[in-house]
Structures are given as C-alpha cells and as structure tokens.
Design an enzyme around this catalytic site. Structure first.
Site, mmCIF file in Angstrom:
data_model
loop_
_atom_site.group_PDB
_atom_site.id
_atom_site.type_symbol
_atom_site.label_atom_id
_atom_site.label_comp_id
_atom_site.label_asym_id
_atom_site.label_seq_id
_atom_site.Cartn_x
_atom_site.Cartn_y
_atom_site.Cartn_z
ATOM 1 N N GLU A 1 10.256 -8.912 -1.256
ATOM 2 C CA GLU A 1 10.824 -7.584 -0.979
ATOM 3 C C GLU A 1 10.191 -7.136 0.334
ATOM 4 O O GLU A 1 9.037 -6.720 0.352
ATOM 5 C CB GLU A 1 10.492 -6.652 -2.145
ATOM 6 C CG GLU A 1 11.505 -5.551 -2.323
ATOM 7 C CD GLU A 1 11.100 -4.292 -1.614
ATOM 8 O OE1 GLU A 1 11.529 -4.124 -0.446
ATOM 9 O OE2 GLU A 1 10.376 -3.497 -2.206
ATOM 10 N N LEU A 2 10.945 -7.288 1.416
ATOM 11 C CA LEU A 2 10.337 -7.150 2.741
ATOM 12 C C LEU A 2 10.843 -5.897 3.461
ATOM 13 O O LEU A 2 11.499 -5.053 2.871
ATOM 14 C CB LEU A 2 10.593 -8.424 3.542
ATOM 15 C CG LEU A 2 10.172 -9.713 2.815
ATOM 16 C CD1 LEU A 2 10.497 -10.944 3.625
ATOM 17 C CD2 LEU A 2 8.694 -9.685 2.438
ATOM 18 N N GLU B 1 11.514 -1.814 12.549
ATOM 19 C CA GLU B 1 11.294 -0.827 11.490
ATOM 20 C C GLU B 1 10.132 0.089 11.883
ATOM 21 O O GLU B 1 9.016 -0.384 12.102
ATOM 22 C CB GLU B 1 10.919 -1.598 10.224
ATOM 23 C CG GLU B 1 10.529 -0.732 9.068
ATOM 24 C CD GLU B 1 10.101 -1.555 7.855
ATOM 25 O OE1 GLU B 1 9.581 -2.669 8.054
ATOM 26 O OE2 GLU B 1 10.297 -1.071 6.745
ATOM 27 N N TRP C 1 0.810 -1.220 0.000
ATOM 28 C CA TRP C 1 0.000 0.000 0.000
ATOM 29 C C TRP C 1 0.846 1.274 0.000
ATOM 30 O O TRP C 1 0.316 2.353 -0.177
ATOM 31 C CB TRP C 1 -0.944 0.024 1.201
ATOM 32 C CG TRP C 1 -0.281 -0.340 2.509
ATOM 33 C CD1 TRP C 1 -0.292 -1.567 3.101
ATOM 34 C CD2 TRP C 1 0.510 0.500 3.350
ATOM 35 N NE1 TRP C 1 0.451 -1.540 4.260
ATOM 36 C CE2 TRP C 1 0.948 -0.278 4.444
ATOM 37 C CE3 TRP C 1 0.894 1.847 3.302
ATOM 38 C CZ2 TRP C 1 1.742 0.231 5.469
ATOM 39 C CZ3 TRP C 1 1.684 2.355 4.314
ATOM 40 C CH2 TRP C 1 2.096 1.545 5.382
ATOM 41 N N ASN C 2 2.158 1.160 0.193
ATOM 42 C CA ASN C 2 2.920 2.422 0.322
ATOM 43 C C ASN C 2 3.257 3.063 -1.026
ATOM 44 O O ASN C 2 3.288 4.288 -1.137
ATOM 45 C CB ASN C 2 4.168 2.231 1.189
ATOM 46 C CG ASN C 2 5.108 1.180 0.667
ATOM 47 O OD1 ASN C 2 4.743 0.365 -0.178
ATOM 48 N ND2 ASN C 2 6.329 1.189 1.167
ATOM 49 N N CYS D 1 10.149 1.390 2.509
ATOM 50 C CA CYS D 1 10.943 0.282 3.055
ATOM 51 C C CYS D 1 12.425 0.643 3.148
ATOM 52 O O CYS D 1 13.138 0.122 3.978
ATOM 53 C CB CYS D 1 10.730 -0.982 2.248
ATOM 54 S SG CYS D 1 11.131 -0.795 0.508
ATOM 55 N N GLU E 1 14.109 -6.837 -7.684
ATOM 56 C CA GLU E 1 13.196 -6.262 -8.668
ATOM 57 C C GLU E 1 13.946 -5.104 -9.303
ATOM 58 O O GLU E 1 14.534 -4.288 -8.605
ATOM 59 C CB GLU E 1 11.923 -5.758 -7.979
ATOM 60 C CG GLU E 1 11.088 -6.892 -7.429
ATOM 61 C CD GLU E 1 9.715 -6.447 -6.956
ATOM 62 O OE1 GLU E 1 9.588 -5.303 -6.484
ATOM 63 O OE2 GLU E 1 8.778 -7.246 -7.060
ATOM 64 N N LYS F 1 -2.791 -9.438 -6.319
ATOM 65 C CA LYS F 1 -3.646 -8.928 -5.256
ATOM 66 C C LYS F 1 -2.922 -7.715 -4.674
ATOM 67 O O LYS F 1 -2.019 -7.851 -3.862
ATOM 68 C CB LYS F 1 -3.898 -9.961 -4.163
ATOM 69 C CG LYS F 1 -4.993 -9.502 -3.211
ATOM 70 C CD LYS F 1 -4.820 -9.999 -1.799
ATOM 71 C CE LYS F 1 -3.762 -9.310 -1.015
ATOM 72 N NZ LYS F 1 -3.961 -7.871 -0.761
ATOM 73 N N GLU G 1 -5.491 -3.632 -0.321
ATOM 74 C CA GLU G 1 -6.883 -3.180 -0.283
ATOM 75 C C GLU G 1 -6.994 -1.737 0.199
ATOM 76 O O GLU G 1 -7.969 -1.051 -0.076
ATOM 77 C CB GLU G 1 -7.712 -4.077 0.655
ATOM 78 C CG GLU G 1 -8.081 -5.443 0.084
ATOM 79 C CD GLU G 1 -6.899 -6.395 -0.025
ATOM 80 O OE1 GLU G 1 -5.863 -6.165 0.650
ATOM 81 O OE2 GLU G 1 -6.997 -7.368 -0.800
#
Ligand code: NAD
Length: 484
Positions: A256-257, A387, A157-158, A290, A464, A181, A184
C-alpha cells in the site's frame, strides 16, 4: 480522561513470544514530539537474536494458531476492539504526542481501528472454500483456503494505530502469525496494541513487535525461509525495494504505497460544498494521508470561485500542539518533511505558480508548515508530479473532461481520486476511466473496514479491507479424493 492532563508517555518496548522486552541497556533511538522537539522516550532496537526469537516464536505459534477455530480467533479480535474503546483516550493522547495529529483526529483513528478489528473478527469466519463437481462419482474435489504462514508487516507513521491494527487483524483472522515492524517515529500505538492483544489472550508468538533500522530489519526478515508473506505501507521507492526482495525469495506481497490523488472539479459541481469538504480532507493529519486530495484540476469557469472558497476554509486551520484545545492541524511528523514542503513551493513558483496562502514554514519549535494554496501550478512542476504528503494544495485549471482525465492519468500513481460534478454522465465517464484503485464522487467514502483499500500502477499491489483483505493471507489448495 482529560486530554490535557499530564501523564507519562507510554513505556516503549518490543513484544516477542508473549513478552515485553527491551527496557534494558540495548541500543535504540529517541522518540521526539513533533510539536515541540522534546524527547518523549527511548525506543529499543532489535538485535539479530531478537529477530531470530521472533521468527522462531511466530513459526511455533503458527502450528497452533492455524488450527485454532475462526470463532476463537474472532473472540480475541472482538475483545481487542472492546479494550481499544475502553482505552481510547489514553492511546490517542500518546498518538498525538509522538505523531503530532490533533487529539480529536487521534481519537477518531483509534475508534476506527476498533471497527476494523471487529470487522475482521467477523469476516475471518467466512474464509470459505468450494466443492467442484467431479467427472466421476467416486471422486470428491474440494478447494480449501489455508493460512499462508508467518507474515512480516511494516506499518507507517501517519496512521500508526489504525494501519498497524489492520495488518495484525487481517493476518491473525486468516490464521497466520505475524512479526510487525511499525514506524519508529510514532511507536506508542503499536506498543499499546501489543498490550491489548496480550491482555485479550492472544497466545505467545502469534504477534511479535520489533523495532530497529528499517532496512536492516526488512533485509533480515524478508530473507528468512520462515516468512511467507510481506505487507508494507509506505513510500513507493521503499515498497519497490521490499517487493523486489520478496520476489527474489518468492514471497507474497501486499503493497500500500504512496498516491498523488487527482481532484476533478467540474463546472456543474456544488462548489461551496466541494471546497469545504476538500479543505477538511486536505487538513487531516496535516496532509500526511496517502489518499489525501493532492492535485486540484478545476474547470476554468469555476476556478476562481473554487480557489476562493477552498483557500478560505483551508487557511482557517488553527495550527498547534495537537493536545491544545482548539488545534485543528498539527505539525508534520518529521523535520525533513518541512524542508521538502519549502522546496515544492519554490519549484512551483519558479515555474509560474503563485502562493495564495501559506508557503513558508513557521519560526517556532516543532515541524509546523501552514496550509498552503498554489494557483496555476503547471503539470510538470514537482508538486504536481511528486506526492507532497503535506498541507500543500496546487490548483490548475482545465476545459474538457477527456483532457483532464488524461492529465490525471499521466502520472505513475494510482491510489485515490476525487470527482465533483452534478452530471451522472460526467461522473461515470471520469470514474470508469481514472486510473486509480479508489474513486470518490461528490463525497469521501473510502477506507472503511468493509471496502477494499489499495492502489494500482506504482501505488501498490493488493487490497486491505473488504472481502479482498484475506486474499494475500491464504493459499488455495485443491484436494482430489477417490472416495470409493
Ligand atoms: P521513507 O521512504 O523514508 O519511509 C517510509 C516508511 O518506510 C517509514 O515508515 C520507514 O520506516 C519505512 N522504511 C524505510 N526504509 C525501509 C526499509 N528498507 N525497510 C522497511 N521499511 C522501511 O519516507 P518518509 O519520508 O518517512 O515518508 C514520506 C513518504 O512516505 C511519502 O511520500 C509517502 O509516499 C510515504 N508514506 C506513505 C504512506 C501510505 O499510507 N501509503 C504512509 C506513510 C508514508
């Protein structure tokens, strides 16, 4: 287009097998404006039948798309990039409404997504194989790279436009088809993308967008034998869950965490420049990035000078609705994150830190938390360990280069990192020893389409962007042919 012109928020829907669906009585959830808590729209949730339809469509489309020439795939991605630029203001306005970031930042995100689409359009034409010299002249040995198949992606969502587009571009350019997905909480971006790909002529089923309860969707789709690869951007705990499930079903992953990027400011650094740049980076997207600078280790000789300059720049943000002219920092995307910010500040202060600026949520509608600087945060305080994913900058001091590198590497995170120094020797020492997927030295230079973005340790698996972007989307096949 005037950013302040009232216009209806995007019509929210799913996109399955080339059709926009969901504007009916099915279950869903409201979408909120984080700047004022108003409801923007209703997001339809996918049923199991919808997911089966998406799986079936993606599988059927793969049989065609995988053999479509890279040039034709490239043409569609280029057309999408053009359409993105044409509609940038409309897309950005809705992005600000549901995600909260200032309109200028939303616009920047949209334009940078167009760059990503274009770059993937080009790079997808260079997925080469190789010829291996044989041991006998009658044999020909080739190594070819083929699309892995149907992929499932979960976007955050960011940066809901940019990150969603990156996952779609990489999959499609490699010849894969995709069910995505997105988040939301900020759904207008992915709906806009589905419309652009549809308009650009992407065949039905190549891209499918579904919404729902995240755990239910991921559980169903990752287990499906149709799906061959999973890509997720989000928090570490969720990433580990999804990677375990993917592992149990022997599927590839790109993860990608989260990160907790250390910032090392040495005593020979250009302090005013470092402070100004870091304050700007920290305020971006209200700190919900992130790779945001998030643990500040400042040499003791320049601690006060840095803290003063940084605090001055960071606290000068104009908080407000991202569509209001002059706003430089918007709300947090979720109400729950405001409570987390308060807990992090309270914990740090209980262990000896002091609040230099900010520290308390604002009593107004929306999820606003001000730029916050904490000085003398100890290494075992929560804000130095977890974080923050918000506008909190904890500052601590150090004496020696090896000491600070050891402290920076002490956490399980390994995404981005920052070094400020005028010494080539210090820069080399720190950048080669920091346990991070990306290092910025004296500037911010990451997250470009042509450079790899990814973490090590708990911050993820794979990249990525950069030529590495397709590694997880293609399989390697060795063909040995007797030709005579
Ligand atoms: P969260 O863990 O609740 O959710 C993170 C994301 O994962 C959301 O988009 C959510 O929809 C999705 N998600 C949650 N459970 C899922 C499941 N079982 N299957 C599939 N998707 C699932 O965290 P949050 O409170 O929404 O966000 C805060 C944390 O998220 C931050 O600490 C940060 O680490 C992480 N985050 C990271 C990035 C990034 O760019 N790496 C982006 C957004 C959020």
């Amino acid at each position: 287009m005037n950013a302040h012109q009232p216009a209806p928020y995007a019509a929210l829907s799913m996109y399955i097998d080339g059709q926009f669906i969901g504007n009916d009585s099915r279950q869903g959830e409201p979408v909120f404006n984080p700047a004022d808590d108003t409801i923007l729209g209703q997001l339809p949730h996918a049923t199991k039948e919808d997911m089966d339809r998406a799986l079936d469509a993606a599988a059927r489309a793969f049989d065609q798309w995988r053999w479509t020439s890279p040039l034709e795939r490239s043409r569609i991605l280029r057309r999408v990039a053009e359409l993105i630029r044409e509609r940038a203001d409309i897309i950005a306005r809705d992005l600000t409404r549901d995600q909260g970031k200032p309109f200028v930042e939303a616009r920047h995100e949209v334009y940078s997504a167009a760059d990503h689409a274009e770059w993937h359009a080009e790079e997808g034409r260079r997925i080469y194989g190789r010829v291996v010299p044989p041991r006998t002249p009658s044999v020909r040995q080739t190594v070819v790279r083929q699309p892995v198949g149907v992929c499932v992606a979960f976007a955050p969502w960011n940066f809901p436009f940019n990150q969603t587009l990156r996952k779609i571009s990489a999959a499609l350019a490699a010849g894969c088809t995709l069910i995505i997905k997105p988040a939301e909480d900020a759904p207008s971006a992915a709906v806009a993308l589905a419309r652009l790909f549809h308009e650009a002529g992407l065949p039905p089923g190549c891209l499918n967008v579904v919404w729902g309860v995240p755990a239910e969707i991921s559980n169903y789709l990752i287990r499906s034998p149709i799906v061959r690869k999973i890509s997720f951007t989000g928090s570490i705990p969720v990433g580990k869950q999804l990677a375990s499930l993917a592992g149990a079903h022997m599927k590839r992953v790109t993860m990608e965490l989260g990160g907790h990027s250390p910032v090392l400011v040495f005593d020979d650094a250009d302090i005013p420049r470092a402070a100004a740049l870091l304050a700007r980076l920290k305020a971006l997207n209200a700190g919900q990035v992130c790779m945001a600078p998030s643990r500040f280790y400042v040499h003791e000789a320049v601690r006060d000078e840095f803290t003063d300059a940084f605090t001055k720049a960071f606290s000068s943000q104009a908080l407000g609705d991202g569509l209001d002219a002059g706003t430089t920092m918007g709300p947090l995307a979720h109400k729950r994150r405001v409570g987390v910010m308060e807990q992090l500040v309270a914990d740090a202060c209980s262990r000896g830190a002091s609040v230099v600026t900010g520290g308390k949520s604002l009593s107004r509608p929306g999820n606003f938390f001000p730029p916050t600087v904490l000085i003398d945060a100890v290494d075992d305080s929560r804000v130095m360990q977890e974080e923050p994913f918000g506008p909190i900058a904890p500052i601590t001091s150090f004496r020696e280069v090896d000491e600070v590198v050891t402290r920076a590497n002490a956490l399980p995170y390994g995404l981005a990192s920052y070094v400020f120094t005028r010494s080539l020797k210090t820069s080399h020492y720190a950048s080669t020893r920091l346990e991070a997927g990306m290092v910025n030295v004296n500037h911010f230079g990451i997250a470009l389409p042509e450079t790899p973005l990814g973490g090590i340790k708990d911050s993820g698996v794979g990249s990525e962007g950069g030529s590495e972007t397709f590694d997880a989307y293609v399989t390697t096949k060795f063909i040995s042919e007797e030709t005579a």
